[in-house]
Each structure stands twice: as C-alpha cells, then as structure tokens.
Scaffold this active site. Structure first.
Site, PDB file in Angstrom:
ATOM      1  N   GLU A  10      43.602  56.927  37.546  1.00 15.50           N
ATOM      2  CA  GLU A  10      43.138  56.833  38.691  1.00 15.50           C
ATOM      3  C   GLU A  10      43.618  55.484  39.220  1.00 15.50           C
ATOM      4  O   GLU A  10      43.521  54.659  38.417  1.00 15.50           O
ATOM      5  CB  GLU A  10      41.658  57.084  38.922  1.00 15.50           C
ATOM      6  CG  GLU A  10      41.304  58.196  38.258  1.00 15.50           C
ATOM      7  CD  GLU A  10      39.754  58.433  38.335  1.00 15.50           C
ATOM      8  OE1 GLU A  10      38.995  57.563  39.071  1.00 15.50           O
ATOM      9  OE2 GLU A  10      39.059  58.920  37.256  1.00 15.50           O
TER      10      GLU A  10
ATOM     11  N   LYS B 121      42.994  52.010  40.724  1.00 16.10           N
ATOM     12  CA  LYS B 121      41.905  51.104  40.878  1.00 16.10           C
ATOM     13  C   LYS B 121      41.788  50.396  42.457  1.00 16.10           C
ATOM     14  O   LYS B 121      42.735  49.637  42.606  1.00 16.10           O
ATOM     15  CB  LYS B 121      42.118  49.924  39.712  1.00 16.10           C
ATOM     16  CG  LYS B 121      40.859  49.084  39.793  1.00 16.10           C
ATOM     17  CD  LYS B 121      40.890  48.066  38.543  1.00 16.10           C
ATOM     18  CE  LYS B 121      39.631  47.218  38.493  1.00 16.10           C
ATOM     19  NZ  LYS B 121      39.269  46.205  39.555  1.00 16.10           N
TER      20      LYS B 121
ATOM     21  N   ASP C 224      40.549  48.290  45.366  1.00 12.60           N
ATOM     22  CA  ASP C 224      39.865  46.986  45.726  1.00 12.60           C
ATOM     23  C   ASP C 224      38.889  46.933  46.697  1.00 12.60           C
ATOM     24  O   ASP C 224      39.259  46.673  47.951  1.00 12.60           O
ATOM     25  CB  ASP C 224      41.148  45.871  45.854  1.00 12.60           C
ATOM     26  CG  ASP C 224      40.373  44.571  45.536  1.00 12.60           C
ATOM     27  OD1 ASP C 224      39.454  44.364  45.040  1.00 12.60           O
ATOM     28  OD2 ASP C 224      41.162  43.495  45.999  1.00 12.60           O
TER      29      ASP C 224
ATOM     30  N   TYR D 291      34.906  58.754  43.033  1.00 18.36           N
ATOM     31  CA  TYR D 291      35.593  59.019  41.944  1.00 18.36           C
ATOM     32  C   TYR D 291      34.778  59.272  40.768  1.00 18.36           C
ATOM     33  O   TYR D 291      35.325  59.821  39.454  1.00 18.36           O
ATOM     34  CB  TYR D 291      36.773  57.997  41.604  1.00 18.36           C
ATOM     35  CG  TYR D 291      36.299  56.557  41.735  1.00 18.36           C
ATOM     36  CD1 TYR D 291      35.626  56.236  40.642  1.00 18.36           C
ATOM     37  CD2 TYR D 291      36.817  55.811  42.608  1.00 18.36           C
ATOM     38  CE1 TYR D 291      35.033  54.934  40.655  1.00 18.36           C
ATOM     39  CE2 TYR D 291      36.086  54.412  42.784  1.00 18.36           C
ATOM     40  CZ  TYR D 291      35.365  54.017  41.776  1.00 18.36           C
ATOM     41  OH  TYR D 291      34.804  52.667  41.867  1.00 18.36           O
TER      42      TYR D 291
ATOM     43  N   LYS E 230      45.343  45.983  34.768  1.00 19.51           N
ATOM     44  CA  LYS E 230      45.824  45.291  35.954  1.00 19.51           C
ATOM     45  C   LYS E 230      47.094  44.992  36.183  1.00 19.51           C
ATOM     46  O   LYS E 230      48.076  44.717  35.426  1.00 19.51           O
ATOM     47  CB  LYS E 230      45.180  43.995  36.092  1.00 19.51           C
ATOM     48  CG  LYS E 230      43.635  44.294  35.731  1.00 19.51           C
ATOM     49  CD  LYS E 230      42.665  44.971  36.660  1.00 19.51           C
ATOM     50  CE  LYS E 230      42.646  44.012  37.942  1.00 19.51           C
ATOM     51  NZ  LYS E 230      41.668  43.057  38.014  1.00 19.51           N
TER      52      LYS E 230
ATOM     53  N   CYS F 212      31.315  11.523  30.673  1.00 18.16           N
ATOM     54  CA  CYS F 212      30.570  12.518  32.014  1.00 18.16           C
ATOM     55  C   CYS F 212      30.879  11.628  33.206  1.00 18.16           C
ATOM     56  O   CYS F 212      30.328  10.673  33.222  1.00 18.16           O
ATOM     57  CB  CYS F 212      29.065  12.726  31.720  1.00 18.16           C
ATOM     58  SG  CYS F 212      28.447  13.636  32.958  1.00 18.16           S
TER      59      CYS F 212
ATOM     60  N   CYS G 118      27.058  11.113  34.680  1.00 15.10           N
ATOM     61  CA  CYS G 118      25.967  10.131  33.972  1.00 15.10           C
ATOM     62  C   CYS G 118      26.701   9.090  33.064  1.00 15.10           C
ATOM     63  O   CYS G 118      26.071   8.215  32.380  1.00 15.10           O
ATOM     64  CB  CYS G 118      25.097  10.842  33.173  1.00 15.10           C
ATOM     65  SG  CYS G 118      25.498  11.786  31.651  1.00 15.10           S
TER      66      CYS G 118
ATOM     67  N   CYS H 198      28.687  17.462  27.624  1.00  9.47           N
ATOM     68  CA  CYS H 198      27.752  16.167  27.931  1.00  9.47           C
ATOM     69  C   CYS H 198      26.533  16.400  27.229  1.00  9.47           C
ATOM     70  O   CYS H 198      25.603  17.172  27.550  1.00  9.47           O
ATOM     71  CB  CYS H 198      27.518  15.774  29.382  1.00  9.47           C
ATOM     72  SG  CYS H 198      26.303  14.560  29.546  1.00  9.47           S
TER      73      CYS H 198
ATOM     74  N   CYS I  35      21.293  14.012  32.643  1.00 15.82           N
ATOM     75  CA  CYS I  35      22.271  14.371  33.328  1.00 15.82           C
ATOM     76  C   CYS I  35      21.888  15.188  34.805  1.00 15.82           C
ATOM     77  O   CYS I  35      21.736  16.052  34.678  1.00 15.82           O
ATOM     78  CB  CYS I  35      23.544  15.144  32.717  1.00 15.82           C
ATOM     79  SG  CYS I  35      25.086  15.106  33.450  1.00 15.82           S
TER      80      CYS I  35
END
Length: 667
Positions: free
Chosen positions: A111, A113, A115, A222, A309, A403, A406, A421, A427
């Site tokens: 089938e 696909k 969107d 479907y 895909k 980081c 922080c 981090c 943080c």
C-alpha cells in the site's frame, strides 16, 4: 409515505450520491439537484425534531463548537511502523519473519504510505460512532464532530458489516484543495499554510466544525480491526471496506513475493508524483491475519508490517554557525544554523548534527555549503558537504569541551555517542527540562502549567525540582509575568489534581534516562510500587520483559543518587501515586506463579488477548518468545513450525487450549 419514511428515503438517496461523488469519483446528480434535496431534508428535519439522526447527511455541514477535545483510550493500540530505506532492509525483514513462521508461503499487501493525520473511526451497527486521533497510540482526541464533515467518510454503511469494529487511515488534504486554500489566503494578504499534512492535522483540532466543513479534506482508510471480521487477509479487508462504503485506496496490490514488492516500489517511486495527494513511501504488510497474529508486536511496532521510505528531497544551503543544546538528561546536541531554505513544503533554518562523531565523519565546517534532507520526511538533517564550494580559509570544527549553559566540563561515557553535562542539579536547562517533562501530558499531565511558565518559576527561584511544584501557592505565582488570579489558581489546582495520576505515568514522569513510556509501564506492572523498584538489582531488572542492561544500569544509577531519593520521598509525602492500583479480579489465583507461557497459533475458545489475560490472572507470565525459561507453550491451530521445533528441542511442554483450561480448574 409518512414524513419519517420521506426523511429516511432522502437520507439514503443523499448518502448514495455522496458515495458516488466523493468515493467513486462518479457524480450521478447535478450540484443543483443535490443541494435542493439536501435543503428539503433539512427543512423536514427542522420541522420534525423527533426524527433527528446525528448521522444524517445534513450534519456534514458542521456547526458544533468543541472547546476541549475529550481524551479517549483506543480499544486497540495504534502502533507506529518501523522504517526501511533499502531493499536490503526488506530482505532482512523477511528473514526475521521466516525465523518466526518457518518455511511458509508468504504473501504481502503493498500500500502507498500517505502523508496525513492518522485517525481511528469506530462504527456500531453500521453507524459512525466515534473518531479519535492517533495521539500517543494509547489514547487520542475525540474529533468525531469534525470528522463527520468529511464527505468521503460514510456515516451509514451498506452491506453486511459486523456489529462493532474500527477502521484506520489518514486524513489528507489533496494538492488542489491545498493550493486553493493558500491562494485565498494570499489574496487577502494572509500567510499561506506550509504543507498539506500539517494543515490536515491542524484542521482536525479546529473548535468549530463548520470551519472544518469548508476545508477540502479527504480520508483514505486501509486497516480494519475488531473481533470476528469476515475475512482472513489484509487484501480481502481492503476489498470488503470498499463494499461497505469506505474509500480504501485502489493502488494497493497483492504481492506473491518480495520481487513483486520491489516492482510495486519501483513503479510508485516514479508515479507517486502523478497522485493528487502526498505520499512518502510504501507500506508492506504480511497479508495473512493468522501470520500477523503469530508474529505479534514489538514494544512500538508490528513485526508483520514495515514502511519503505522513498528517497527524501534534498537541497543545499550555507551553514552559518553551530550552536549546542542541553537536554533534560544533560545530553548535548549540536545544531546547525542554516541559511533559510525551502524543503519538502517547509522553511528550514536549523538541522540536527547529532553528535561529535557525525561532525567529524562529515567534516562539517562553518561556512560550508551543505546538503540537507528531512529524515523520515520530518526532521531536517545534514547528509553531506559540497567540498567544491568550501571557503579557502575554512577551519575544522572543534567540538565544545564545556557546557554552554553552566560551563561544567563535559563527559562522554564509553560506548555512547553523546557528550553530557554532569551538573545534573545545577544546570538550568536540565532543571527546566526535567520539570517540563514531569508536567507533560503523557507524564503528570498538569493543566494550567506550560513550559514557559516552568522556565519563569525556575528563573524566579520558586522551584528547583519537580517536587517543589507541590509547595507552590497562588500568592507566590501572582507576581510572575502574564499571571492573573484565575491562571494562578488553575496552576495550583492542576498541580494538586496530578496526585491522581497512576503509578506508571508517575514513573515515566521522573525522567529516568532510557525509561520511556512503554518501559515505565512494564516496570510498574512488574514491581507494583516504587520501593520494590528501588531495591531491584541489575539482574532482577534485566529479567523483566524488554529491559536490557543499559536501562537496568540507568535505573540503578537513578536510585543510587541521594538527591533523587529525597525528591521521591517528598513526592510520596504529598500523596503522589507510587503504587500500582490494579483492578481486582475475584477469580484471580496464584497457581501459575513463577510459570512462563508462550501463546502461539489460532484458538477457538479464546482470543489470544483473553488467553494471555487468563495466564496473568492466575499469576503467570506471558513470554514473547520461547526460551529455556519457558514452562509451557499453548499451541493453537497453525502454530509456527519454528516455534514448534524450538519447543521440542528444549523439551518444553506443549499444551492445547483445552489442556490450559484443565490446568486453570485444577485444585
């Protein structure tokens, strides 16, 4: 003919004309004549309110206002699909299937696909009862009033249909309708919509169904689901759905082998551009429902279906800079800031660079011209660099060492892709992110509290962790920006109401690394309460269904942190649910305690789900595959030969459903 008979005759005639026009694309009446009959029916219904029918053709014009869409649990979970991007992926998928089913003859339904926005529609006695969005797969939003305005969806079925079933598909917006909507917006100086899929999805959540009725939405259906359906294969199901009045896509094809699947893929990879709506791939399903049952599901996807895909659209643009985001678990994600470019219907300004390895592998540098595509048609990602356009003064990208929020030195654990981090409690993005996760819909679902307000609460020192939320007062919140008396009261009430949230959602809300929604449910079901989970060792955890070493170590690490334990103790003192509340079955026993069963085949006296429930109600565990730890295999008709062979090899007791019934009734 009585008034009621006249009304019924008009309804039936208009339903036929609707079906011919919107499903079969074959008009059998002029627009003028259709509108005249619809007006006649509307007048008769207005004058005879006792004959009101929510599924009358007159109800398609909408007019119902829905301020809050009710959350409805799906009777059958809506799973997502695994993706494949090559024919080798499909060959591997078939090998996995054959490993379970053995050397059987396989057919596949191919089938397209689509969107669009996923929908599940329930019918009772041939009438549309309810339409629910996919949501998180377990529950979604009731959009029935909006769905009824889509004319290709039948309100009343025809033929011989089951008393109760659901059908699933996609709400789509064809290109022609999308372009017309955008042209109308442009003419009045408004911003046009970005793409058909998002517009279709957004349309389902409009509060006024009359506005939805003005949008040229369509629906492709479907997949039928329910008990005692009158067909044995997916392909037969599509044919049956058409006979009942549904718009089941005619592009679907039955393939006798993977070579025919590849032919279908090759054809539509080119011809999909001739279709009136968006498609982004092909869905391949094992055709036999019996084989589908035998294959079952992983935690997220059916094993019997996979999406192939199509190659994504690619564009090139300039990389202006790289920034770094800190997630709630401390994971650092590098982000490419791009010269804005149009890609697959949206303007792309940013793309994920994933991690330091990806940057090094592609040798991505600031100022480069890069190729961008949408991974799975959703998330933009950089796939390559156009080295022919690299500036002469280009310098390699040096990944950050501290980081960005922080300034704590980053760490990278062996075998992991991301830098982290470690400043877990100091943080700011981690603190805010954990609280935002805690309040989210799938977690504590705290109404009146959003992500921006969480950031404000943290910035003003009112909360430092999610337990602090339960100490908040209206007086503390009122001085915050954009906060009025009513919204402050709603926030506090929302926090207090979250104390009713069940344990499995609370466990997910804690934000333990690698413990997603599905894993949280499995841990809650197995351990029953937070104390039992807190005391579990690595080996105990690994023995839980679908819990691996990585998750086990993460759970242990979480509970070894004294700060986490103090926060949990505080939450317990506020009355948060840290124990699983299970419905008590008066007939439940513990006679199968410590026993593991595997269910295989098709049964006449039980559905597979009822059989599994009977095992669990008597203290047993249902295994997904046969292993040395399996005590019994309950074998139905057409049990997979590979499972039979493995059970015999391991000398595991193979019993029938009658044997199982006898075991249940034994003293």
């Amino acid at each position: 003919m009585t008034v009621f008979q006249t009304i019924q005759a008009l309804r039936e005639e208009l339903n036929v004309h609707n079906h011919n026009y919107y499903v079969l694309d074959n008009a059998t009446i002029s627009d003028y004549d259709f509108d005249s009959k619809l007006k006649q029916l509307q007048e008769l219904e207005n004058n005879n309110p006792d004959f009101f029918d929510p599924n009358s053709p007159t109800q398609r014009v909408g007019g119902t206002i829905t301020k809050n869409f009710q959350t409805i649990a799906h009777d059958y979970r809506m799973y997502s699909l695994d993706n494949s991007y090559s024919k080798d992926d499909l060959l591997e998928w078939e090998k996995r299937i054959q490993k379970v089913l053995g050397d059987v003859s396989l057919e596949y339904t191919c089938e397209l696909k689509y969107d669009g926005a996923s929908i599940s529609i329930t019918y009772e006695n041939g009438k549309l009862k309810r339409a629910v969005t996919r949501g998180d797969g377990y529950q979604g939003d009731d959009v029935t009033n909006n769905i009824k305005t889509i004319k290709s969806i039948p309100l009343q079925l025809k033929g011989n249909y089951p008393e109760n079933f659901a059908i699933r598909g996609e709400i789509i917006l064809p290109f022609a309708g999308f372009e017309k909507m955008n042209q109308e917006l442009i003419e009045i100086g408004e911003t046009p919509y970005s793409n058909p899929r998002n517009t279709a999805s957004g349309s389902l959540k409009l509060q006024d169904s009359a506005e939805v009725s003005k949008r040229p939405l369509d629906c492709l259906l479907y997949f039928l689901i329910g008990n005692n359906l009158p067909f044995a294969t997916q392909f037969e199901g599509l044919e049956t759905a058409r006979n009942w009045g549904f718009k089941a896509p005619k592009e679907a094809k039955l393939a006798r082998n993977l070579d025919q699947v590849f032919e279908f893929i090759n054809y539509w990879d080119t011809h999909r551009h001739d279709l009136p709506y968006e498609t982004d791939g092909v869905v391949i399903k094992v055709n036999s429902f019996q084989h589908q049952e035998e294959l079952g599901y992983t935690a997220k996807s059916p094993r019997w279906a996979i999406a192939y895909k199509f190659k994504s659209e690619q564009v090139s643009t300039r990389l202006n800079s790289i920034s770094y985001q800190v997630g709630r678990t401390g994971a650092i994600t590098p982000v490419a800031n791009l010269e804005p470019i149009q890609l697959a219907g949206t303007v792309v300004k940013r793309a994920s660079l994933h991690n330091a390895d990806q940057i090094e592998k592609l040798d991505i540098r600031i100022g480069d011209t890069v190729f961008v595509e949408k991974g799975g048609e959703i998330i933009p990602k950089i796939i390559a660099v156009d080295l022919s356009k690299r500036p002469a003064n280009s310098e390699p990208t040096l990944y950050i060492t501290h980081c960005p929020e922080c300034q704590t030195a980053l760490v990278r654990n062996e075998g992991e892709a991301n830098h982290y981090c470690p400043n877990f409690y100091g943080c700011p993005p981690q603190i805010i992110g954990r609280i935002q996760h805690f309040i989210s819909r799938k977690a504590m679902d705290i109404e009146g509290l959003g992500g921006e307000t969480v950031a404000l609460l943290v910035a003003n020192g009112l909360v430092h962790n999610y337990a602090d939320l339960y100490d908040l007062t209206v007086e503390q919140i009122l001085p915050l920006e954009r906060m009025a008396q009513k919204s402050a009261e709603n926030l506090v009430n929302g926090v207090q109401n979250s104390k009713k949230i069940p344990f499995e959602s609370v466990l997910f809300a804690l934000g333990i690394r690698f413990v997603g929604e599905t894993v949280a449910k499995k841990l809650a079901k197995h351990y029953k309460n937070i104390e039992a989970l807190r005391q579990a060792n690595a080996m105990d955890l690994i023995l839980v269904d679908e819990i691996g070493e990585r998750i086990a170590n993460s759970v242990i690490e979480f509970f070894e942190n004294q700060e986490n334990c103090l926060i949990i103790d505080r939450l317990k003192s506020y009355g948060i649910q840290f124990e699983l509340i299970e419905t008590i079955n008066p007939d439940a026993t513990t006679k199968f305690l410590g026993k593991t069963f595997v269910v295989s085949g098709v049964f006449s006296k039980f559905s597979r789900e009822d059989l599994k429930k009977a095992i669990e109600d008597n203290g047993g565990k249902v295994g997904s595959s046969i292993s040395a730890k399996t005590d019994y295999v309950i074998a139905g008709d057409n049990m997979g030969p590979s499972k039979l062979e493995k059970a015999n090899k391991l000398s595991i007791a193979i019993i029938t459903e009658d044997d199982f019934i006898q075991l249940v009734h034994e003293a």
